[in-house]
Design an enzyme around this catalytic site. Structure first.
Site, PDB file in Angstrom:
ATOM      1  N   ARG A   1       0.809  -1.213   0.000  1.00 51.57           N
ATOM      2  CA  ARG A   1       0.000   0.000   0.000  1.00 51.57           C
ATOM      3  C   ARG A   1       0.844   1.265   0.000  1.00 51.57           C
ATOM      4  NH1 ARG A   1      -5.050  -1.032   4.186  1.00 51.57           N
ATOM      5  NH2 ARG A   1      -6.342  -2.241   2.748  1.00 51.57           N
TER       6      ARG A   1
ATOM      7  N   ARG B   1     -22.214  -3.071   2.868  1.00 49.85           N
ATOM      8  CA  ARG B   1     -21.629  -4.371   3.214  1.00 49.85           C
ATOM      9  C   ARG B   1     -22.243  -4.942   4.485  1.00 49.85           C
ATOM     10  NH1 ARG B   1     -15.159  -3.576   2.240  1.00 49.85           N
ATOM     11  NH2 ARG B   1     -15.422  -2.067   3.933  1.00 49.85           N
TER      12      ARG B   1
END
Length: 312
Positions: free
Chosen positions: A169, A203
């Site tokens: 990342r 979600r």
């Protein structure tokens, strides 16, 4: 991982063999060792990385003149050491998991490694819980430690190849990874921020079976040259409907902060792999039914037995 670690005596010998000469055109391989790679641009970083190994695996860096991604159609002809990039909630886990099954290599998600650690009661678990609840990214040191443990475990089981999801990342993580193994392909999944926020807010997880679902019904019309996008909800079966829970970090404020941090750190990582000719950028056209066939086409793959659930 590719290749074994080299003892320092061998490392010294290879560094001499790979001697470089400084010219006005930059760093080039010495003609006395390999005439085929004259004037190759190189990025050479010697990284001390005791978290993964006490020795160093050095190898000649890839040419940065690689123009295009030519992928053989037969998976058996490929080496699969792939990375999935993309904003939180874009669907890296879904597509990485599908490709893992198709290509027969393990899917290693740093998000899963973090959640597994959170389920324990150790001191690292408490530290991680505070970081996650604040919407911050986990430090390089913690991620590397968790990933190291997972790769060592897989190597002991005879695993070959991998698809990494959620790592690297940061540019530092990318350099660390590049120093210990060679990545063949980096797939960068892309969605607009408004779609990502709505998708993350939808979600749901079944508290009993652990199944992942999404109640968001996303339908955005195209305008100003921007294509429209539609993502149907992924609703749970009847026996899971009453057991759905929301992740504690799936709030709008936390999601937007997570996206902001990701965008700030992702640009150098994308450029790092773009300069190596390894970055495949893929704009998701919709949900799984629309995106999966197009992703396979971009990767020059075929899925003759697509019976997996369309988790988004």
């Amino acid at each position: 991982m590719r290749g074994g670690c080299l003892k320092w005596a061998v490392v010294g010998w290879k560094m001499l063999k790979w001697a470089v000469t400084l010219t006005t055109g930059g760093l080039v391989w010495s003609n006395s060792f390999d005439d085929r790679v004259k004037k190759m641009n190189i990025v050479w970083a010697v990284l001390s990385f005791s978290a993964l190994t006490s020795e160093t695996d050095l190898h000649p860096p890839p040419s940065l003149s690689n123009a295009g991604l030519l992928l053989p159609r037969d998976p058996k002809d490929r080496t699969v050491q792939w990375v999935f990039l993309g904003s939180p909630g874009v669907g890296k886990g879904t597509y990485a998991s599908r490709l893992s099954h198709l290509l027969g290599v393990p899917h290693i998600a740093t998000g899963d490694l973090i959640r597994e650690e959170l389920s324990t009661s150790g001191p690292l678990s408490l530290q991680l819980a505070e970081i996650v609840n604040q919407g911050k990214l986990v430090s390089d040191e913690i991620i590397v430690s968790l990933l190291s443990k997972r790769l060592e475990s897989g190597g002991a089981k005879g695993e070959s190849g991998f698809i990494l999801d959620g790592f690297p990342r940061t540019i530092r993580q990318a350099e660390i990874l590049d120093g210990v193994t060679e990545i063949d392909l980096v797939i960068n999944l892309k969605l607009s921020e408004d779609v990502l926020v709505e998708k993350c807010l939808g979600r749901r997880i079944c508290s009993q079976c652990g199944g992942n679902f999404n109640v968001a019904n996303i339908s955005i019309k195209g305008e100003n040259g921007r294509p429209g996008i539609y993502m149907a909800p992924l609703l749970p079966p009847t026996h899971c409907a009453s057991k759905l829970i929301t992740r504690s970090d799936d709030t709008e404020a936390v999601i937007k902060e997570r996206l902001r941090i990701y965008n700030d750190t992702s640009q150098p990582v994308e450029e790092f792999y773009r300069s190596q000719g390894k970055l495949l950028e893929f704009d998701l056209p919709g949900g799984i039914p629309e995106s999966w066939p197009k992703l396979l086409q971009a990767l020059n793959l075929e899925d003759h037995d697509d019976k997996q659930p369309a988790a988004a």
